[in-house]
Design an enzyme around this catalytic site. Sequence first.
Site, PDB file in Angstrom:
ATOM      1  N   GLU A 162       0.869  -1.224   0.008  1.00 32.75           N
ATOM      2  CA  GLU A 162       0.031   0.096   0.098  1.00 32.75           C
ATOM      3  C   GLU A 162       0.968   1.140   0.028  1.00 32.75           C
ATOM      4  OE1 GLU A 162      -0.651   2.942   2.767  1.00 32.75           O
ATOM      5  OE2 GLU A 162      -1.656   1.291   3.727  1.00 32.75           O
ATOM      6  N   HIS A 163       1.950   1.208   0.770  1.00 34.97           N
ATOM      7  CA  HIS A 163       2.865   2.519   0.825  1.00 34.97           C
ATOM      8  C   HIS A 163       3.660   2.701  -0.578  1.00 34.97           C
ATOM      9  CE1 HIS A 163       3.559   3.776   5.062  1.00 34.97           C
ATOM     10  NE2 HIS A 163       2.633   2.878   5.297  1.00 34.97           N
ATOM     11  N   GLU A 237      10.394   1.589   1.820  1.00 35.20           N
ATOM     12  CA  GLU A 237       8.836   1.450   2.632  1.00 35.20           C
ATOM     13  C   GLU A 237       8.739   0.186   3.526  1.00 35.20           C
ATOM     14  OE1 GLU A 237       6.663   4.295   2.426  1.00 35.20           O
ATOM     15  OE2 GLU A 237       8.162   5.055   0.955  1.00 35.20           O
ATOM     16  N   GLU A 259       6.781   2.553  11.510  1.00 36.45           N
ATOM     17  CA  GLU A 259       5.436   2.607  11.898  1.00 36.45           C
ATOM     18  C   GLU A 259       4.589   1.528  12.888  1.00 36.45           C
ATOM     19  OE1 GLU A 259       2.930   2.862   8.306  1.00 36.45           O
ATOM     20  OE2 GLU A 259       0.941   2.763   9.762  1.00 36.45           O
ATOM     21  N   ARG A 699     -32.407  12.514  24.171  1.00 36.27           N
ATOM     22  CA  ARG A 699     -33.788  12.687  23.831  1.00 36.27           C
ATOM     23  C   ARG A 699     -34.062  13.876  23.088  1.00 36.27           C
ATOM     24  NH1 ARG A 699     -36.601  11.544  29.083  1.00 36.27           N
ATOM     25  NH2 ARG A 699     -38.545  12.414  28.124  1.00 36.27           N
TER      26      ARG A 699
HETATM   27 ZN   LIG Z   1       1.567   2.741   7.002  1.00 40.73          ZN
END
Ligand SMILES: [Zn+2]
Length: 1074
Positions: A162-163, A237, A259, A699
Amino acid sequence: MLRTASCSASLTTASPFFRHFPLSYSSLSSSTGALRAPGRNLRRVASPASPGRRVFLRRGVRVPSAAGRGVNRQLSRLYVRAVATQPAPSYPDVGQDEAEKLGFEKVSEEFISECKSKATLFKHKKTGCEVMSVSNEDENKVFGIVLRTPPKDSTGIPHILEHSVLCGSRKYPLKEPFVELLKGSLHTFLNAFTYPDRTCYPVASTNTKDFYNLVDVYLDAVFFPKCVDDVHTFQQEGWHYELNDPSEDISYKGVVFNEMKGVYSQPDNILGRIAQQANNTYGVDSGGDPKDIPNLTFEEFKDFHRKYYHPSNARIWFYGDDDPLQRLRILSEYLDMFEASPSRDTSKIEPQKLFSEPIRIVEKYPVGRDGDLKKKNMLCVNWLLSEKPLDLETQLALGFLDHLMLGTPASPLRKILLESGLGEALVSSGMSDELLQPQFSVGMKGVSEDNVQKVEELIMSTLKKLAEEGFESDAVEASMNTIEFSLRENNTGSFPRGLSLMLQSIAKWIYDMDPFEPLKYTEPLKALKARIAEEGSKAVFSPLIEQFILNNSHRVTIEMQPDPEKASQEEAEEKSILEKVKAGMTEEDLAELARATEELRLKQETPDPPEALRCVPSLNLSDIPKEPTYVPTEVGDINGVKVLRHDLFTNDIVYAEVVFDMGSLKHELLPLVPLFCQSLMEMGTKDLSFVQLNQLIGRKTGGISVYPLTSSVRGKDEPCSKIIVRGKSMAGRADDLFNLMNCLLQEVQFTDQQRFKQFVSQSIARMENRVRGSGHGVAAARMDAMLNVAGWMSEQMGGLSYLEFLRTLEKKVGEDWEGISSSLEEIRRSLLAKNGCIVNMTADGKSLTNIEKSLEKFLDLLPESPSGGLVTWDGRLPLRNEAIVIPTQVNYVGKAGNIYSTGYELDGSAYVISKHISNTWLWDRVRVSGGAYGGFCDFDSHSGVFSFLSYRDPNLLKTLDIYDGTGDFLRGLDVDQETLTKAVIGTIGDVDSYQLPDAKGYSSLMRHLLGVTDEERLRKREEILTTSLKDFKDFAKAIDVVRDNGVAVAVASAEDIDAANNARSNFFEVKKAL
Ligand SMILES: [Zn+2]
């Protein structure tokens, strides 16, 4: 009250990983703060009472869907749509013939009244790729491509991919087209996220040309990325060995690697991971376990892309007011290049069979050595609810049940657990239905050893009791109103509505179910409501508790024990692995590794050639509106109180903010303010218990919140320091809204010592979580507190000083409750007054007139002046470099200084320049070659403070050196006109961020409070548009002040701090936090 605290943690497992740190969601001020939604620019203390605390912020970067915003998953799916009452409008249609010509067949088509949209499902005939094309009047257009990407192990392939796919592609052969889009487009959303079983690539923009540019870059990236031919991207990455010199130690580097080290440094995340006891794909971590990531090979990585990144395995979403035929034209160009593949079958997710016996797991997690470790246990019970997907009505009912049990502080399961005193706060609690099989979990943290068993028993006995006795009818009514209000409001905050819908639809579509179904909630909701009315709520909810929870043998109980050795053990293990790697290398190998390290670094630091950069489509300055967006504002007066009115279409909802001044508050009472706010919301009055009061709010209104807000004001010594009471209701119920606000402000009694004690321990738990998960925010607050008064005030109410205050206060609650109670009264007296009060209202003109009487009555009840004289705020923390020790595998490093102190005068170019520094210098050095997940700078134009910050950073001093090099970077900079234009457009994109009506009204209030006029906004806009290279060079001088006179604060591990102090003779004063 739309509190979301109860379900935040449970989302950990279902939450995707974001490609880049979504700065716009951070609590930090924005570099364009003075111009755009100024709310972002203010320090808003995270008080449990504030509604605007976006989930994004709390859950840091692992934040997913708009779905998280709501009461919980099921309800939130309702949350984001409007109830339509109008007949279907007509939208441009794509005929069967036209679709056929482009290679698509129309599968089905529906008008969805809930979102006033026409939705058509197409299938690409050759590849089987499915496309949902949603047409409506929303200018905030959304595109998303979603692939089913179930991992087999925890090496993090889906996440690293994904990166990586956004690091250059066939048509866009540069280092990071993604970053070029960040720099120079008008996107209202741009990111990518990895779920446990899918990967999403969404973009959004209100500008059609810009939108199609974004779509093209994303499509090319997904299907034709360079990363599958280029091991360097994988190394950068994912992971690689780093060796700068053969005589040094080898280390691991990689953006995802670091990360995930950050993710695995937080106990709540570790808990969420362990809760996934499954032998299907959910049993492994799609994000990647730092221990497993280095096992991933480039071959496996490439293979994963080949297998799953194929049109046959893709689902594509288009949404908004653009031409639906054009969408198909764009897609056919890409899809036609492929033949069908079996990936749609091979990516199928197998369901987990339910366990026949409950299981129990005991696990250790890393903590610091300080504090009472005996009290740091966690206990959480998790259920997998069903083997098969549930029908929508059952799902809705479970969502409703979740809200009833846990949704507000008055909800019984939540209340009983917190009042038991067995633990400090809830953890991982709520329903979650974003994956194939729904789950429910509930637990507590801050539990002492002896109480672990008791927490489990209390959870079970409370659930049993709820099944036997049912819920109060007022509670049921409050939950129902809360849900219906949200439906009408359809408020997704800064998250595009179309993206929120996409995430709901995809939650079923990804499992080959009907993508339309999740969008159509009206009928099932009606049916559910009717059943509750006919059979009573007990008949509806008790069987659910019994079937899905009490009699469900798929129960996983997790006990987490603190282990002060664990962090250093893990570090030692990693070190020993790396030592072995090195020992197994010959001298040639080492020389080669050092050369490869250097080669990667050089490649990372070499800018893209201008021809490559030119490939990324960009807008021209002529595409940009010359004027800022103006919010209609009428300033008036009611009984001596200033009233701002914004006449905007709000679908019959009234938004109101009542602002009180902190100018008469005694200094020593300041850190009590957040707890004062929480007490107003959660203590009750003489006549109403807090439960009754909360039910009334549920309410009659769409929610009320109270929170403090502070900011510097440019050109003034005195900060802006306010308490804001914020509420919303249907226009016809404005009287109730103001009555309830009055009741909270004037009638709540500060007498409940036990509840207050809970507030304190919850706040401690929350602050500790914040220090671990958002250390950059803690560091920023600390530096700000050294540099200006507003920063100091904010730090007292939400920073490390606040945590220290809370720890002392915890003891004091037992010893001197009288004293605390009267301090809370004193705060009330010093705030509540017509004098200094401002009211802000957003609604359509007619409603604004109609509610005037209710407002008048409310204002009449306020005292004329605050008690106590005016005070002068002048606190600061002493200037020094500070290192805050926490148990962590990655650091947060900050440095800041005030550029106004050099005589620099604010110019619009400052926004362009600081954005450019973030997106080039810091991105390349701190993230790409440094290996940190994020590195950015931030300029607060109100105070003049310019700060540098890093996020999940493996380095410390090295990062500070990069910051110090910023001035030289600017001096040496050579940007051509195109790069400059891009930077300008990107900045305007920030300034013109898309806002829903309530946000427009709120922004206008903020500008009013901070003295930012429309004339000034126009002037700043002109300055942005005419930014030149000379401005960059001139700015270098101003920014040198951070290098020369700035303060550095790091939130880091003890080892790294020691090393830094050894290397640079006690550079940091050391402070322990956890
Ligand atoms: Zn990431």
